[in-house]
Scaffold this active site. Sequence first.
Site, PDB file in Angstrom:
ATOM      1  N   ASP A   1       0.823  -1.234   0.000  1.00 53.87           N
ATOM      2  CA  ASP A   1       0.000   0.000   0.000  1.00 53.87           C
ATOM      3  C   ASP A   1       0.847   1.271   0.000  1.00 53.87           C
ATOM      4  O   ASP A   1       0.468   2.255  -0.622  1.00 53.87           O
ATOM      5  CB  ASP A   1      -0.891   0.042   1.251  1.00 53.87           C
ATOM      6  CG  ASP A   1      -1.911  -1.069   1.267  1.00 53.87           C
ATOM      7  OD1 ASP A   1      -2.190  -1.617   0.191  1.00 53.87           O
ATOM      8  OD2 ASP A   1      -2.420  -1.387   2.353  1.00 53.87           O
TER       9      ASP A   1
HETATM   10  P1  NAP Z   1       0.980  -4.130   3.164  1.00 57.51           P
HETATM   11  O1  NAP Z   1       0.321  -3.138   2.295  1.00 57.51           O
HETATM   12  O2  NAP Z   1       0.169  -4.794   4.205  1.00 57.51           O
HETATM   13  O3  NAP Z   1       1.635  -5.240   2.217  1.00 57.51           O
HETATM   14  C1  NAP Z   1       2.461  -6.222   2.724  1.00 57.51           C
HETATM   15  C2  NAP Z   1       2.869  -7.128   1.564  1.00 57.51           C
HETATM   16  O4  NAP Z   1       3.853  -8.005   2.079  1.00 57.51           O
HETATM   17  C3  NAP Z   1       1.730  -7.984   1.054  1.00 57.51           C
HETATM   18  O5  NAP Z   1       1.291  -7.516  -0.199  1.00 57.51           O
HETATM   19  C4  NAP Z   1       2.320  -9.403   0.970  1.00 57.51           C
HETATM   20  O6  NAP Z   1       2.175  -9.901  -0.352  1.00 57.51           O
HETATM   21  C5  NAP Z   1       3.790  -9.190   1.301  1.00 57.51           C
HETATM   22  N1  NAP Z   1       4.345 -10.259   2.133  1.00 57.51           N
HETATM   23  C6  NAP Z   1       3.789 -10.881   3.184  1.00 57.51           C
HETATM   24  N2  NAP Z   1       4.613 -11.817   3.682  1.00 57.51           N
HETATM   25  C7  NAP Z   1       5.731 -11.780   2.902  1.00 57.51           C
HETATM   26  C8  NAP Z   1       6.950 -12.511   2.910  1.00 57.51           C
HETATM   27  N3  NAP Z   1       7.205 -13.486   3.808  1.00 57.51           N
HETATM   28  N4  NAP Z   1       7.893 -12.208   1.986  1.00 57.51           N
HETATM   29  C9  NAP Z   1       7.646 -11.251   1.045  1.00 57.51           C
HETATM   30  N5  NAP Z   1       6.513 -10.531   1.010  1.00 57.51           N
HETATM   31  C10 NAP Z   1       5.565 -10.789   1.917  1.00 57.51           C
HETATM   32  O7  NAP Z   1       2.258  -3.516   3.881  1.00 57.51           O
HETATM   33  P2  NAP Z   1       2.883  -2.036   3.864  1.00 57.51           P
HETATM   34  O8  NAP Z   1       3.207  -1.606   2.487  1.00 57.51           O
HETATM   35  O9  NAP Z   1       3.964  -2.074   4.884  1.00 57.51           O
HETATM   36  O10 NAP Z   1       1.684  -1.118   4.297  1.00 57.51           O
HETATM   37  C11 NAP Z   1       1.252  -1.070   5.601  1.00 57.51           C
HETATM   38  C12 NAP Z   1      -0.266  -1.045   5.605  1.00 57.51           C
HETATM   39  O11 NAP Z   1      -0.715  -1.313   6.916  1.00 57.51           O
HETATM   40  C13 NAP Z   1      -0.819   0.305   5.204  1.00 57.51           C
HETATM   41  O12 NAP Z   1      -1.989   0.142   4.464  1.00 57.51           O
HETATM   42  C14 NAP Z   1      -1.131   0.943   6.527  1.00 57.51           C
HETATM   43  O13 NAP Z   1      -2.133   1.920   6.467  1.00 57.51           O
HETATM   44  C15 NAP Z   1      -1.561  -0.264   7.328  1.00 57.51           C
HETATM   45  N6  NAP Z   1      -1.429  -0.055   8.769  1.00 57.51           N
HETATM   46  C16 NAP Z   1      -0.281   0.432   9.301  1.00 57.51           C
HETATM   47  C17 NAP Z   1      -0.222   0.706  10.656  1.00 57.51           C
HETATM   48  C18 NAP Z   1       1.015   1.286  11.292  1.00 57.51           C
HETATM   49  O14 NAP Z   1       0.921   1.822  12.375  1.00 57.51           O
HETATM   50  N7  NAP Z   1       2.167   1.162  10.669  1.00 57.51           N
HETATM   51  C19 NAP Z   1      -1.301   0.449  11.438  1.00 57.51           C
HETATM   52  C20 NAP Z   1      -2.439  -0.116  10.858  1.00 57.51           C
HETATM   53  C21 NAP Z   1      -2.483  -0.365   9.528  1.00 57.51           C
HETATM   54  P3  NAP Z   1       2.260 -11.475  -0.648  1.00 57.51           P
HETATM   55  O15 NAP Z   1       1.267 -12.130   0.245  1.00 57.51           O
HETATM   56  O16 NAP Z   1       1.918 -11.599  -2.100  1.00 57.51           O
HETATM   57  O17 NAP Z   1       3.662 -11.901  -0.357  1.00 57.51           O
END
Ligand code: NAP
Length: 478
Positions: free
Chosen positions: A400
Amino acid sequence: MDISSIIQFVIDLVAVLLLALGIKGLSKVRSARSANRLAAFAMLLSVIGLISYYLGTTGISIQSWSWIILGTILGGSLGGILARKVPMTSMPETVALFNGCGGMSSLLVALGVALFPNNVDSFDFFRSFIEIVSISISIFVGAITFSGSIVAMAKLQGWLSTPSWTQSKIRHLINIVFGIISLIAFIDLIQFSSASSIWLLVISSTLLGIGVTLPIGGADMPVVISLLNSYSGIAAASAGFVVGSQLLIVAGAMVGAAGLILTQVMCKGMNRSLISVLFGGTLSAKASNSNDKGEYTNITSCSIEECALTLEAANKVIIVPGYGLAVAQAQHTLREVTKILELNNIEVSYAIHPVAGRMPGHMNVLLAEADVPYEQLKEMDIINPDFPATDVVLVLGANDVVNPQAKNDETSPLYGMPVLDVQEARSVFVIKRGMSAGYSGIKNDLFDLPNTSMVFGDAKKVLSELITELRELGVGVK
Ligand code: NAP
């Protein structure tokens, strides 16, 4: 002012100053560890100050001493063991548990004073309006914090799922009923200080904490935890008024304010309002209503060898870590890769999105654990202008936070969320296991762009193989 009050005042003053210094130090990754120790020492000093006060005024019996020592050893050891053993991916659960403990402490302190006022007779808390208000706030906020945090922890841990009935409107009605009962008990407690109003307030606010937290989706939990953290500060500050501890008042107020600011920052970073997190549907529900179900049309998949060849020829590389990196526990392997690149005089930096991962500062903590130099961690606003002059971007388990839809597509649920402009770089390699979506549940337009190549696989495995490929190419071998 007697001598024990003066001693307590001086100890509290020193502790407040040390705590403020500690909190200031937490703002920089480099000084965070020592700052944390300083703040913990300040709290210990305050406990000593309070005990010395009671020792001077009321005296403490041998039996009470043994309880104090037993509690300190038990609580201290439990906290120490837990903090050492917990994996980085379980940090949100741990923070939730600690918040719950904070809320419970404030609740118990207020309950103790409210039910047994003679035990701390010298203060005669029930005489003053402020004191009874403080007790009521401590009970109300402490109970909500405790039950809400335990529910949040259980949901994050996977012990508790969201019951389907909590997604219907009836939950608002139930919570309003708990809220009204709490308000009645709160007012009654202030007016009459009766035991029945105390227990009614404890029960209704505990249920309110459960009722508000239970419907919230697991992925929104970090925002709720940050809010509960703020509540634990408010509960601690009012408990400070109850027991007459200046440090507890100051520390509680700081935690309360910091938690609120953090909640605001996280909501902004996720492009959500606090109201929608607390009372609205989940983001995935929102995503399913939007028109972003489109298929990928232009995916380019490449081998680890091709990725290594492009890296070998690069001058400037930016790493974008995400939640998947944390899941794969690939931070140490990543550090090995970047060390090899640096030996080849390739400039490496890390782009840190404020909400990458599942809790604030997730990526900073993860990379600090792998001894990544602090200077190489660049915040989003600082690094975004650097992407056009970058040869290669490695997106590791992030999704994201690199989705251009956030800037280009007004219909996207992500629209308005600040993102990293990785598509501006010459080549982008996205390392993930498959085509599944990130937390928001939507398609990522970055994956369709001509300068993006997908390297499919677990982040740790891909990075290990990348090390082998780079070594075979002679990169980093002097
Ligand atoms: P993300 O959008 O959740 O994407 C994580 C990606 O990691 C997934 O598409 C997944 O794809 C991949 N993944 C999972 N396990 C893996 C592995 N072992 N090896 C390689 N890839 C792997 O993560 P992000 O870009 O860090 O974004 C964070 C999201 O969380 C945002 O939408 C944010 O708003 C939300 N969030 C953040 C917080 C905070 O405080 N930081 C709090 C709540 C929500 P595959 O399954 O295809 O591998």
